[in-house]
Scaffold this active site. Structure first.
Site, PDB file in Angstrom:
ATOM      1  N   SER A  38     -29.594  51.371   2.783  1.00 58.15           N
ATOM      2  CA  SER A  38     -30.270  52.394   3.565  1.00 58.15           C
ATOM      3  C   SER A  38     -29.487  52.725   4.836  1.00 58.15           C
ATOM      4  CB  SER A  38     -31.698  51.950   3.874  1.00 58.15           C
ATOM      5  OG  SER A  38     -32.457  52.981   4.434  1.00 58.15           O
ATOM      6  N   ASP A  81     -31.204  59.735   6.405  1.00 57.27           N
ATOM      7  CA  ASP A  81     -30.400  58.528   6.529  1.00 57.27           C
ATOM      8  C   ASP A  81     -29.469  58.452   5.312  1.00 57.27           C
ATOM      9  OD1 ASP A  81     -32.347  57.920   4.628  1.00 57.27           O
ATOM     10  OD2 ASP A  81     -32.563  55.846   5.277  1.00 57.27           O
TER      11      ASP A  81
END
Length: 543
Positions: free
Chosen positions: A147, A294
């Site tokens: 992530s 992200d």
């Protein structure tokens, strides 16, 4: 001690299938770097409800092919034990270092275990993998991603066949199966036998994004977009084109995948400086809003222009905007959020006559709320189409917030104007966070212990009316490592991060507002209260 450590390192070395980490470990052994070997072999990277996440490198305390193969073998054993002998496991991956290798290893292990495996065609957003699980009728899914973690990290996220991330007891059961794996050489890993999917699954995901927007809604808002060196760009551009929005202006320096994330210290839109290039682009093009994903595009950040320039909206502000938009559109179903998110969502749901639920932190819990219509978490995660993706999805959230901005634009208004309206209607809910990143995890444990043994009785002069140790659970929540303080007109939650070496403290103050003219005073009061609460809490925790 040293001899035992060296022996364990040599044993690991003989099984390691990756020439890169073999070379790295061989050099550590040869140099006699006991401190580094101890760090690598002090235990094993623990598999939990976040799956695996850690720094890349050789040894059981790092993310590497050996650790991933063991994790895949444990997952395969768990699936077979639960009657999924010939089930399909779909595998996605981002563009980080080693992600493609970890995905291939997972496919090989699943195939060797007698399961069927299908790998997404290239690095794609995590929401595409979450969608593909139910779309393809898989019994499980794996996403290789860290992530928004630093460049040196990678991770391994596991979903089961309902399309949601694993929760207890599945995590502990899989961990036990991983622990039971003997020699890596005994794990069958054929060179072929799995499927590499084509773009049909991505096309199906994009077709599903149609359900997010209202038919005939305005689609005029102009955006600047940054993928933060991740995998979101192509999917987001395709979704925006499909919806009929103006093509976003890209932050060129961050548009394409780059596992080194060269323009940011941390590839997280919430981190200081991460949005600077997007702000610079917006100053050139003057869009209606800035959108950022992200690196694996499951989170969505939004920035707006105010009288001081461009500013990031908090996750709680975006959550309240999306909730209000859905209520205006006549949404039915349950609104849900994690306990660390603003209590404002509950007020919006109550006023609209909609069910509302609080869950533990993470979309693994939010996505499981019965009848979910909208779920969000303050860390920029939003589930706006739970029938399509039972997880946070930065692509569909971007579509929905841009639809809202377009509708407001048609009225000569902005997202900031709507935030003002929300504050007047429900009270000003101001949130902030005290977040401490550490190298030594004992600092976090010490802070939690200090607060448990000597809990504060007031913060910023506000008395604490209720103190809860969440390790005991509540009538609505299972146990978790956290503390919750209810104050007069405020709330504080303290917990260790589940994915990073951080202690996180979530602060909220609520100030009644009689009208729009009272907002500046209320915001000044809220800012001062939050700053003092942060100061007092930091002192109480010793951080």
């Amino acid at each position: 001690m040293k001899d035992d450590l060296t022996a364990r390192a040599h044993t690991w070395l003989t099984e390691d299938p990756d020439p890169d980490t073999r070379t790295e470990l061989a050099q550590l052994i040869e140099s006699g770097d006991v401190k580094e070997l101890e760090a690598r072999f002090s235990g094993t990277l623990q598999f939990g409800t976040a799956g695996l996440r850690g720094e890349l490198g050789a040894g059981p305390m790092r993310m590497n092919r050996t650790v991933v193969i063991r994790a895949a073998a444990g997952l395969a054993a768990h699936l077979k034990k639960h009657g999924n002998e010939n089930g399909l496991v779909v595998i996605g991956y981002d563009a980080r270092h080693k992600s493609k290798d970890f995905a291939r290893d997972t496919a090989a292990v699943m195939t060797g275990a007698g399961l069927r495996a299908a790998v997404l065609p290239r690095p794609l957003p995590t929401p595409v993998l979450a969608f593909a699980i139910r779309h393809l009728g898989a019994v499980a899914g794996v996403e290789v991603t860290a992530s928004h973690n630093p460049p040196r990290d990678n991770g391994y996220k596991v979903y089961l066949g309902d399309g949601s991330q694993i929760v207890p007891p599945a995590d502990a059961e899989i961990a036990a199966e991983i622990e039971a794996i003997g020699s890596l050489l005994d794990v069958p890993r054929p060179d072929t036998g799995w499927e590499t999917l084509d773009d049909a699954v991505l096309d199906a995901y994009l077709a599903r994004t149609d359900a997010v927007l209202a038919a005939g809604s305005p689609r005029t808002a102009r955006t600047v977009y940054t993928a933060m060196h991740g995998v979101g760009k192509d999917t987001l551009l395709a979704a925006f084109a499909r919806a009929g929005f103006p093509t976003p202006d890209l932050v060129a320096e961050q548009a394409d995948p780059d596992p080194d994330f060269p323009t940011v210290a941390f590839p997280n839109p919430e981190e200081p400086g991460a949005m600077d290039l997007a702000f610079a682009k917006a100053s050139e093009t003057d869009p209606d809003l800035i959108i950022a994903n992200d690196p694996d595009a499951d989170r969505c950040a939004v920035a707006v222009k105010d009288d001081k320039g461009w500013r990031m909206l908090s996750g709680d502000e975006v959550g309240s905007l999306l909730a209000t938009h859905l209520v205006t559109r006549g949404a039915h179903g349950t609104f849900a959020e994690s306990i660390v998110s603003s209590s404002l969502l509950g007020r919006i749901a109550e006023k609209a006559g909609l069910p509302y639920e609080e869950t533990l932190t993470g979309f693994k819990w939010i996505a499981r709320v019965e009848g979910l219509r909208f779920g969000y978490e303050e860390a920029l995660g939003y589930c706006v189409d739970p029938e399509g993706v039972r997880d946070k999805d930065g692509i569909t959230a971007a579509l929905l917030i841009t639809e809202l901005a377009s509708g407001l634009k048609e009225q000569g208004r902005t997202l900031t104007d709507l935030l003002d309206d929300i504050a007047v209607e429900h009270g000003l809910h101001a949130t902030d966070q005290l977040s401490v990143r550490v190298e030594d995890l004992s600092i976090i444990a010490g802070a939690m212990e200090r607060l448990r043994e000597h809990p504060p009785t007031e913060l910023a002069g506000l008395p604490i009316t209720k103190a809860e140790d969440l390790t005991r659970g509540t009538d609505r929540l299972p146990p978790t490592d956290g503390l919750r303080y209810t104050l007069t007109g405020a709330r504080v939650i303290v917990r260790p991060s589940g994915t990073e070496p951080k202690l996180k403290c979530y602060l909220e103050v609520v100030i009644p507002v009689a009208g729009h003219t009272d907002l500046p005073t209320a915001r000044t009061r809220a800012t001062a209260l939050l700053a003092t609460i942060k100061q007092d809490l930091s002192a109480a925790a010793g951080i």
